[in-house]
Design a protein around this motif. Structure first.
Motif, PDB file in Angstrom:
ATOM      1  N   SER A  29       0.827  -1.201   0.000  1.00  0.00           N
ATOM      2  CA  SER A  29       0.000   0.000   0.000  1.00  0.00           C
ATOM      3  C   SER A  29       0.859   1.248   0.000  1.00  0.00           C
ATOM      4  O   SER A  29       1.789   1.377   0.797  1.00  0.00           O
ATOM      5  CB  SER A  29      -0.917  -0.006   1.229  1.00  0.00           C
ATOM      6  N   SER A  30       0.523   2.195  -0.883  1.00  0.00           N
ATOM      7  CA  SER A  30       1.234   3.470  -0.878  1.00  0.00           C
ATOM      8  C   SER A  30       0.906   4.263   0.385  1.00  0.00           C
ATOM      9  O   SER A  30       1.716   5.063   0.855  1.00  0.00           O
ATOM     10  CB  SER A  30       0.856   4.283  -2.127  1.00  0.00           C
ATOM     11  N   GLN A  31      -0.292   4.029   0.949  1.00  0.00           N
ATOM     12  CA  GLN A  31      -0.638   4.688   2.201  1.00  0.00           C
ATOM     13  C   GLN A  31       0.315   4.264   3.303  1.00  0.00           C
ATOM     14  O   GLN A  31       0.731   5.071   4.134  1.00  0.00           O
ATOM     15  CB  GLN A  31      -2.082   4.344   2.588  1.00  0.00           C
ATOM     16  N   ARG A  32       0.649   2.989   3.308  1.00  0.00           N
ATOM     17  CA  ARG A  32       1.599   2.484   4.302  1.00  0.00           C
ATOM     18  C   ARG A  32       2.968   3.119   4.093  1.00  0.00           C
ATOM     19  O   ARG A  32       3.678   3.402   5.069  1.00  0.00           O
ATOM     20  CB  ARG A  32       1.685   0.953   4.218  1.00  0.00           C
ATOM     21  N   LEU A  33       3.344   3.373   2.848  1.00  0.00           N
ATOM     22  CA  LEU A  33       4.617   4.036   2.563  1.00  0.00           C
ATOM     23  C   LEU A  33       4.645   5.423   3.186  1.00  0.00           C
ATOM     24  O   LEU A  33       5.625   5.815   3.833  1.00  0.00           O
ATOM     25  CB  LEU A  33       4.824   4.131   1.049  1.00  0.00           C
ATOM     26  N   VAL A  34       3.564   6.172   2.997  1.00  0.00           N
ATOM     27  CA  VAL A  34       3.482   7.513   3.592  1.00  0.00           C
ATOM     28  C   VAL A  34       3.575   7.430   5.113  1.00  0.00           C
ATOM     29  O   VAL A  34       4.299   8.194   5.759  1.00  0.00           O
ATOM     30  CB  VAL A  34       2.163   8.206   3.160  1.00  0.00           C
ATOM     31  N   GLU A  35       2.845   6.496   5.697  1.00  0.00           N
ATOM     32  CA  GLU A  35       2.852   6.370   7.154  1.00  0.00           C
ATOM     33  C   GLU A  35       4.244   6.049   7.679  1.00  0.00           C
ATOM     34  O   GLU A  35       4.672   6.594   8.695  1.00  0.00           O
ATOM     35  CB  GLU A  35       1.850   5.294   7.580  1.00  0.00           C
TER      36      GLU A  35
END
Length: 630
Positions: free
Chosen positions: A576-582
């Motif tokens: 997930s790219s969201q996980r990358l941001v987090e």
């Protein structure tokens, strides 16, 4: 804060209630019925839709569409039905068993009979400075009331028996004329609507539009009617109490104002000041309180406290009229209550007084124990900081001098800290906290010289606005300058709205490609640290800019835009790219709000506005043929 239209409405209703009390109660009842009718009508309509959809399903005529419709309709009907079943939580306190305090029970029964009030099912002793008769329906909207009499032990200990008889008569006066049941019904209507709207809002339910328009018209109108009714009930209960205990209502009202302020401003602050030295809450607190509160009228500031109470006016949102209005309705003027030999608590509770006080202290110690320990640990840490500053041989910086004053106030009180603050301000050392501390101290003495200091504190640091405005508002109310006090109340509301707007424009959802982005402004050291923080697997490049904001621009909003590499989906947990941001945002330390985005798919539209800001690219991962670029 109320609007001018609301104020005018309350003024008209107050006059109408005075001239036509029975018609006024009928109007309030009609409004309450209207609220229920709207909900029951909604339930009926929903019931028809559910029944129709069920018939369609059973007859297999458009069953698929009907089945999709019946579930959300049934859920909405269940939500409305649940809001109609309002359960009241019974009050808490130490229950008095029959025969445990015969003198008190006899006094309660004597006053109850004189007021022709309903029987009391439970008598509860509390540590509040208050008394009250509450009626709770055991069957919800069907009624069957249980009556509770709540007696605050500090309240009982603060006045002689004849004054306390007036207090009991006042409380029984509400239920003797059915104030209690009628008000409980009114409260249920209000609670029903609040619960329904909160539930719809929490779930962002599609049915909000069915109720919002009616509720936004109904709620302020209903609140205005009921606020006037509650105040009229207080006047009526005062008149009834005076008939039962002649000449005692006025002194009891004045005494409660003085003793209440004594507990709030002297007794309890002195108790909690002991957190600095003691690890656990003290024992015997309520026994000490019983002795101290009876002489509150002899305190050095007693007359000032009475004058404050007498200067207050009734605002449109107040449920109780101000002291001067209540006394005027009885034909009285504010006056310092006389001394007395024996308190109502001593006369009515006798040998049970001390054991009850100790039980209240035991419950209080359990309740405040964690907070007390936290404050004690905090005091230890603050003491270390203050000791370090006072041990310094070299001159303190202006910031350190202001910190020393703040630490002194926290540990040793404002009496010690205020002269220190005044000395620094006289030496032209400007600091928002120093002005706030001095302004608060002057306001406590009703000195309007506090206002310039409070204004200066807010000008130097906007975070002082709510506290400083509250202090100024209280001062002006005590001085009888209500219009100026309301203006400060309006400033508090405006500040909270501005805070909400500032928070909203600092969210990822508010970020738009049309926003104005400017260079990040980090120095070389901070930039080097940032590069190390964003160098995680899956990040090909990183851009950092600041978003221009309308509110509090001195508090920067950083936008960190990440370009994922070819290995992002393989190396980032959860694919997930969201996980990358987090992952990256957790590592990044920046002096302000951080917003993280990934420049792919829908976020790709941010690429050009961010990339074109000078110095925006702060990191590029090493390529197969070379090292990272920056």
């Amino acid at each position: 804060m109320s609007s001018p239209n609301y104020d005018a409405l309350v003024a008209r209703l107050t006059e109408y209630a005075r001239l036509h009390p029975r018609m006024y109660r009928a109007r309030v009842a009609g409004l309450a019925v209207l609220g229920y009718l709207y909900l029951f009508a909604a339930l009926a309509v929903l019931g028809l839709f559910v029944a129709g959809a069920t018939w369609i399903i059973l007859n297999n005529v458009g069953a698929a569409i009907a089945f999709k419709a019946v579930i959300p309709l049934a859920v909405l009907a269940w939500m409305i039905g649940r809001s109609l079943w309002v359960r009241f939580t019974p009050p808490e306190g130490l229950p008095l068993r029959p025969g445990e305090a015969p003198a008190l029970m006899a006094e309660i029964e004597h006053v109850r009979r004189a007021m022709k009030a309903p029987r009391v099912q439970r008598v509860l002793i509390t540590d509040d400075y208050n008394a009250g008769v509450n009626q709770y329906p055991r069957l919800g909207i069907l009624g069957w009331y249980r009556t509770y009499l709540l007696l605050g032990l500090p309240y009982m200990a603060s006045m002689p028996p004849e004054e306390y008889r007036a207090v009991l008569a006042h409380e029984f006066g509400h239920v003797s004329r059915a104030h209690g049941r009628f008000n409980a019904w009114i409260a249920r209507v209000h609670t029903t609507w609040l619960r329904l709207m909160e539930e719809l809002d929490r779930k962002n339910h599609w049915a909000q539009s069915l109720f919002n328009r009616f509720f936004h018209w109904y709620a302020p109108y209903f609140e205005a009617y009921t606020a006037v009714l509650r105040r009229e009930n207080e006047f009526e209960a005062d008149r009834m109490a005076e008939e039962v205990s002649r000449g005692a209502s006025g002194p009891s009202l004045c005494r409660s104002e003085v003793a209440g302020r004594y507990l709030q401003r002297a007794f309890w602050p002195d108790v909690f000041a002991r957190t600095v030295q003691e690890m656990e809450p003290p024992t015997g607190v309520h026994a000490q309180l019983m002795d101290a509160v009876r002489t509150a009228h002899e305190h050095a500031k007693a007359q000032q406290w009475l004058d404050e109470a007498a200067a207050q006016t009734t605002y449109v949102w107040d449920t109780h009229p101000a002291l001067r209005e209540r006394l005027a309705a009885l034909g009285l003027e504010p006056a310092m209550p006389p001394a007395f030999e024996r308190s109502a608590a001593e006369a009515l509770l006798g040998a049970r007084l001390r054991p009850l006080a100790h039980r209240l202290t035991s419950d209080w110690r359990r309740a405040v124990g964690p907070y007390w320990l936290d404050q004690h640990r905090r005091a230890i840490e603050l003491s270390k900081q203050l000791a370090e500053l006072e041990a310094r041989t070299e001159p303190l910086t202006p910031r350190e001098q202001a910190d020393r004053v703040w630490l002194t106030a926290e540990l040793h009180g404002e009496t010690v800290a205020v002269p220190m603050a005044r000395a620094l301000l006289d030496a032209e050392q400007e600091d928002g906290y120093l002005h706030y501390l001095l302004g608060r101290s002057l306001a406590a003495d009703n000195d309007e010289a506090a206002l310039p200091h409070l204004e200066r504190a807010m000008a130097m640091d906007h975070e002082f606005t709510p506290a400083a405005c509250a202090v100024a508002m209280g001062l002006l109310e005590r001085l009888g300058r209500d219009d100026e006090a309301k203006a400060y109340g309006g400033r508090i509301a405006d500040y909270h709205r501005m805070i909400a707007d500032a928070q909203a424009e600092r969210t990822t959802e508010a970020l738009q490609p049309t926003d104005r982005f400017i260079p990040h402004g980090l120095d070389a050291d901070a930039l080097a640290e940032l590069r190390a923080q964003v160098a995680v697997p899956g990040v090909k490049a990183a851009y950092l800019v600041r978003k221009e904001v309308a509110h509090f621009p001195e508090k920067p909003v950083f936008v960190l835009a990440l370009v994922p590499g070819w290995s992002a989906n393989q190396l980032v947990p959860g694919n997930s790219s969201q996980r990358l941001v987090e992952r990256v945002i957790e590592r990044v330390q920046l002096p302000g709000t951080r917003i993280g985005i990934v420049l792919e798919l829908g976020q790709r539209r941010f690429y050009r506005p961010i990339r074109d800001v000078p110095g925006a690219e702060v990191y590029r991962a090493p390529s197969f043929f070379g090292s990272a670029a920056a």
